[in-house]
Design a protein around this motif. Sequence first.
Motif, PDB file in Angstrom:
ATOM      1  N   HIS A 215      13.910  18.897  11.528  1.00 56.33           N
ATOM      2  CA  HIS A 215      12.592  19.380  11.094  1.00 56.33           C
ATOM      3  C   HIS A 215      12.453  20.837  11.513  1.00 56.33           C
ATOM      4  CE1 HIS A 215      11.171  18.877  15.322  1.00 56.33           C
ATOM      5  NE2 HIS A 215      12.021  17.859  15.299  1.00 56.33           N
ATOM      6  N   ASP A 264       2.293  22.421  12.466  1.00 53.62           N
ATOM      7  CA  ASP A 264       1.686  21.582  11.426  1.00 53.62           C
ATOM      8  C   ASP A 264       2.754  20.865  10.600  1.00 53.62           C
ATOM      9  OD1 ASP A 264      -0.851  22.321  12.196  1.00 53.62           O
ATOM     10  OD2 ASP A 264      -1.091  23.858  10.657  1.00 53.62           O
ATOM     11  N   TYR A 265       3.756  21.626  10.151  1.00 49.97           N
ATOM     12  CA  TYR A 265       4.813  21.021   9.328  1.00 49.97           C
ATOM     13  C   TYR A 265       5.583  19.967  10.116  1.00 49.97           C
ATOM     14  CZ  TYR A 265       4.582  23.958   5.142  1.00 49.97           C
ATOM     15  OH  TYR A 265       4.189  24.552   3.959  1.00 49.97           O
ATOM     16  N   CYS A 267       4.534  18.187  12.639  1.00 51.59           N
ATOM     17  CA  CYS A 267       3.694  17.003  12.860  1.00 51.59           C
ATOM     18  C   CYS A 267       3.628  16.121  11.613  1.00 51.59           C
ATOM     19  CB  CYS A 267       2.284  17.432  13.267  1.00 51.59           C
ATOM     20  SG  CYS A 267       2.174  18.042  14.965  1.00 51.59           S
ATOM     21  N   LEU A 268       3.700  16.739  10.441  1.00 53.14           N
ATOM     22  CA  LEU A 268       3.653  15.967   9.192  1.00 53.14           C
ATOM     23  C   LEU A 268       4.840  15.028   9.059  1.00 53.14           C
ATOM     24  CD1 LEU A 268       2.421  18.618   6.586  1.00 53.14           C
ATOM     25  CD2 LEU A 268       1.188  16.581   7.342  1.00 53.14           C
ATOM     26  N   THR A 269       5.979  15.410   9.644  1.00 53.38           N
ATOM     27  CA  THR A 269       7.192  14.596   9.499  1.00 53.38           C
ATOM     28  C   THR A 269       7.476  13.739  10.725  1.00 53.38           C
ATOM     29  OG1 THR A 269       8.559  16.442  10.294  1.00 53.38           O
ATOM     30  CG2 THR A 269       8.240  16.261   7.920  1.00 53.38           C
ATOM     31  N   HIS A 272       3.433   8.732  12.985  1.00 49.82           N
ATOM     32  CA  HIS A 272       1.972   8.729  12.956  1.00 49.82           C
ATOM     33  C   HIS A 272       1.478   8.473  14.374  1.00 49.82           C
ATOM     34  CE1 HIS A 272      -2.133   7.379  12.162  1.00 49.82           C
ATOM     35  NE2 HIS A 272      -2.022   7.988  10.986  1.00 49.82           N
TER      36      HIS A 272
END
Length: 281
Positions: A215, A264-265, A267-269, A272
């Motif tokens: 990531h 942000d990016y 955390c998106l991957t 949850h």
Amino acid sequence: MARERSGPTVAHLVLATRLKELRERAGLSPGQAADALGAHPATVRRIEQARTSLDEGQVHTLLRAYGAGPAEIREILGKLATANLPGWWHPWRAVMDSWQLDLMSVESAASVVRTWDPALVPALLRTPDYARAVLDALWPFLSPADRDRRTEFLMERQERVRAQQTHIWALMSAAALHTRVGGEEIMAGQMRKLRSAAGRREATLQVHALHGPPHVLTECPSLTLFRVDVPEIPDHVVRQGSPAGSADVVQEPAAVAAYRTLLDYSCLTASHPHKWKEVLP
């Protein structure tokens, strides 16, 4: 005479920023402000960067040079005593890293702290035993007494952050959960603390699985982003590196925004927040 350096307080940062804004509004350069003081331009830069205590005589001279009115001068001078008080961290300054001296006031007023760590549990979520074991491994050149003091300081930081209800948003690699720090008992205690933290409203924990794809932060060292809800204090990013204790402090808006986007990016991957426990060892 400047006080012994222990790092600026929030009140100090706010007044320093206000002095800079008044100078710029008056259309004066740091050199012109320094001429009014009879000092070197570096003195004005140190004042505006909150790297020296705010001397009443110097501040009064600068305010007059900037065209501040009597009421504004009285207001600012009235806040000087509070601004120059040492921060709560003053007793630990001998074992603090230089970036901590400059940034502790920001952490102590932060509404949100976002952190990424590729190999270890983030500092603000460590147990005392885990924290001390990290110091034993990474700081063997420190005396046992200094390692004890650093551990005490970290625990006090955690208490302060918890008391002010700062939201901790921690992102880590699952490698941090598998890196054996100390013995099994220390690791078990650390896992219990993470489970407890995940149940708190003011904490968000996310983990990148060991067998997941790379990531945007995969090759990035530890990062911490501080958000303070005070207009005069910008967001700050601390990028820690090697050797242990070294760090770059970033507050230039474009650079901070770039790091925020990376977080942000990433955390998106990541997992949850409600499912992160599934990747616990």
